[in-house]
Design a protein around this motif. Sequence first.
Motif, PDB file in Angstrom:
ATOM      1  N   ASP A 657      -3.966  13.307  -5.172  1.00  0.00           N
ATOM      2  CA  ASP A 657      -4.379  13.127  -3.695  1.00  0.00           C
ATOM      3  C   ASP A 657      -3.379  13.325  -2.603  1.00  0.00           C
ATOM      4  O   ASP A 657      -3.403  14.158  -1.765  1.00  0.00           O
ATOM      5  N   THR A 658      -2.311  12.343  -2.765  1.00  0.00           N
ATOM      6  CA  THR A 658      -1.357  12.305  -1.690  1.00  0.00           C
ATOM      7  C   THR A 658      -0.048  11.949  -2.460  1.00  0.00           C
ATOM      8  O   THR A 658       0.223  11.215  -3.390  1.00  0.00           O
ATOM      9  N   ILE A 659       1.074  12.077  -1.736  1.00  0.00           N
ATOM     10  CA  ILE A 659       2.342  11.378  -2.024  1.00  0.00           C
ATOM     11  C   ILE A 659       2.732  10.370  -0.979  1.00  0.00           C
ATOM     12  O   ILE A 659       2.789  10.746   0.161  1.00  0.00           O
ATOM     13  N   ASP A 660       2.928   9.084  -1.606  1.00  0.00           N
ATOM     14  CA  ASP A 660       3.296   7.912  -0.702  1.00  0.00           C
ATOM     15  C   ASP A 660       4.519   7.915  -0.309  1.00  0.00           C
ATOM     16  O   ASP A 660       5.148   7.742   0.703  1.00  0.00           O
ATOM     17  N   ASP A 661       5.479   7.936  -1.541  1.00  0.00           N
ATOM     18  CA  ASP A 661       6.886   7.744  -1.413  1.00  0.00           C
ATOM     19  C   ASP A 661       7.850   8.195  -2.306  1.00  0.00           C
ATOM     20  O   ASP A 661       7.059   8.511  -3.477  1.00  0.00           O
ATOM     21  N   ARG A 662       9.225   8.108  -2.175  1.00  0.00           N
ATOM     22  CA  ARG A 662      10.046   8.328  -3.394  1.00  0.00           C
ATOM     23  C   ARG A 662      10.597   6.565  -3.551  1.00  0.00           C
ATOM     24  O   ARG A 662      11.363   6.344  -2.572  1.00  0.00           O
TER      25      ARG A 662
END
Length: 716
Positions: A657-662
């Motif tokens: 769905d989405t990328i939040d963080d690394r």
Amino acid sequence: MSDDMDDIQAIFFEECAEGLTAAEQGLSAMQAGDVSAGTIAAVFRAVHSIKGGAGAFGHVALTAFAHKFENLLDEVRAGRIDPTPATVGVMLSALDILSDHVGASQGTVPLPDDSASLAAIQAILDADHSVPAPAPEAPVAQPEAAVEAEPDPFGFEPVAVALDFDFDTPEEAAAEPEEPAAEAVWRVEFGPSRDAMAAGAEPVLVIRELEDNGGRVVAVDCDTLPPLRDLDPEQAYLRWTIELPGWTAEARINDAFDFVAPDSHIAITRVEPSAVAAEPVEARTERLDDARALIEQVAAATTAAPTLTAVPSAPAPTSDGGSQTIRVDLVKLDMLLNLVGELVIRNSILSDRLSAKDQERVELPELARLTREIQDNVMSLRAQPIKQAFSRVPRMLRDLMAETGKQVNLQTHGEMTEVDKGVIEKIGDPLTHLIRNAVDHGLESTEERLRAGKSPQGTIVLSAEQKGARIIVTVSDDGKGIDRARVRAKAIEKGIIPADAVLSDEEIDQLICAPGFSTAATISNISGRGVGMDVVRSNVEALGGRVEIASVPGKGTSFTLVLPLTLAILDGMVVRLAGQRFVLPLATVIEAIRPEPGQVSATTPGSEVIEIRGDYLPVRRLTQVFGLHANEDRPVHESLVIIVESESAGRVGLLVDTIDDRREVVIKSLEQNLHPIRGLGGATILGDGSIALILDVEALVAPAGQTRNLLRGLAA
């Protein structure tokens, strides 16, 4: 006090393990043809150290056997016994017995029967190894010997050269009309340190060894020798000057100081003929007599001194700044690693709770940088060359060759590849079973290989390399390959698969890892019980790795162990699937794409591909893999496709769905408390305290035929 002794003895056994490894490497090198002085000295030092420590702790049997073994090595080191293949073979067998003696001293194995090995060693020591001593290249010039003498009818050859070294007749020597031509000499200055004398060192043994190599004491400095009433038996007062012939190999001189304390005074210089000072023979004779008297005094004074374990050192003292090492319990390193993991988690929490401005104000980026440096250094402390796991293979291979009668050539590559200590400790059994399997099942007999037009000597290749966050260990052979028809028939016979099962070649190959499976006709010491390959797969899976098998009939088989580089911390990409957060290992990610409408298309029901720069890559919907049914109607172009690289399926797109963080995440094992789930490699704690599951990319993208045998995790 007993607890302290137990701790010291535990260190001794650790040193024994290191010494046995070093000795095995040296003897293997000698067996391969490297009989250099350095290699022989390394084996001698290892056995000598084991003997010394064993004597200190009262391990009588170990001390006695090591002493006899050391005698043989000393003769080889001195050049009095040639390191022939037969002699090296006896020493390899003796090393096996020595290893069993160490285990018996620890209480882990029964006391070995060493009578045959001792007899073999004694037979070599008793054999006649005498060789004529090398004569100086330039004979002594004597006027009356100018005319060639007639040969003696009894075959006697005069050795009048030795008379020049007899200092008991200085008058006759002085009457010679000519002096012999000057030759280069080695000049050695030796003075033991106080620490050496306190440890029971015997300088006379060093001097005698130098004399055995043609040396002679030319001076003794006793200026610091105090009156008898002030004499400290643990203090070194004397310093010797020894000269050796110029044709003596420098390595032989260095060998004499192998066990001399490093802070002793040792100076080795080569004096060319022009610098050799001519001095009256009478003066040299007088100094020699004084030197001999002093040596006898030192020998008498040191005879009663206790003999302790010698400290191996470099032949020449270094100035300062030498490398130093300490022993650290692995449990303490694990504790330190756990604390670093907690520090990573706390740093993540601060990053989530503070605004960007506040993060700069409290220098959170600098804290993150320092945390990363601490983490890297702690991980490097646990990293060890995989050579430690490879080093046990040659000895095992020698035993297998003796038992099967097969000829095997072992090739190793990538021995210095560094792996987490925990990985090295747990791949020992898999490597053992893979090597045994390769020798017993993979390689043909000598007759079969000759009939097949192959070399009579089979080849096993053991290699390791790092690829991203994974370590690839491969064991391959050039044998007959897997007989898939026989494997399938055996699997049906044992009820592992139904008779009508349709399996690919890869699936049939994986059947050899099933519990209880074996194609051996009889049970032997090597194979036949059906547990070897099952142990390989179970141990590798427990590490979060996988086993890949490739075989070509008539050409050979290759087993590949894909292992995690580390078991603790990884760089991850936090993604969302149906409102839940997961961590994708960053080492597998190539790129992330927001697909255009129509860029992702279906090929068959349940299969989709994405077109990227003219290439079509398969796409996996992770929500369907994990049965997450929320947002099933979400359009593809509103999602993200993350392109990952895998060993089993190449490049594959994962729909999220989405990328939040690394984030850097600390891996926590699931297998200790939960049943393994395919596609999940562990769990971690995020900055807000919530738990996120770590995805195992290899298990998610593997072809359908391999999923049943894929590994389940990254943590152990």
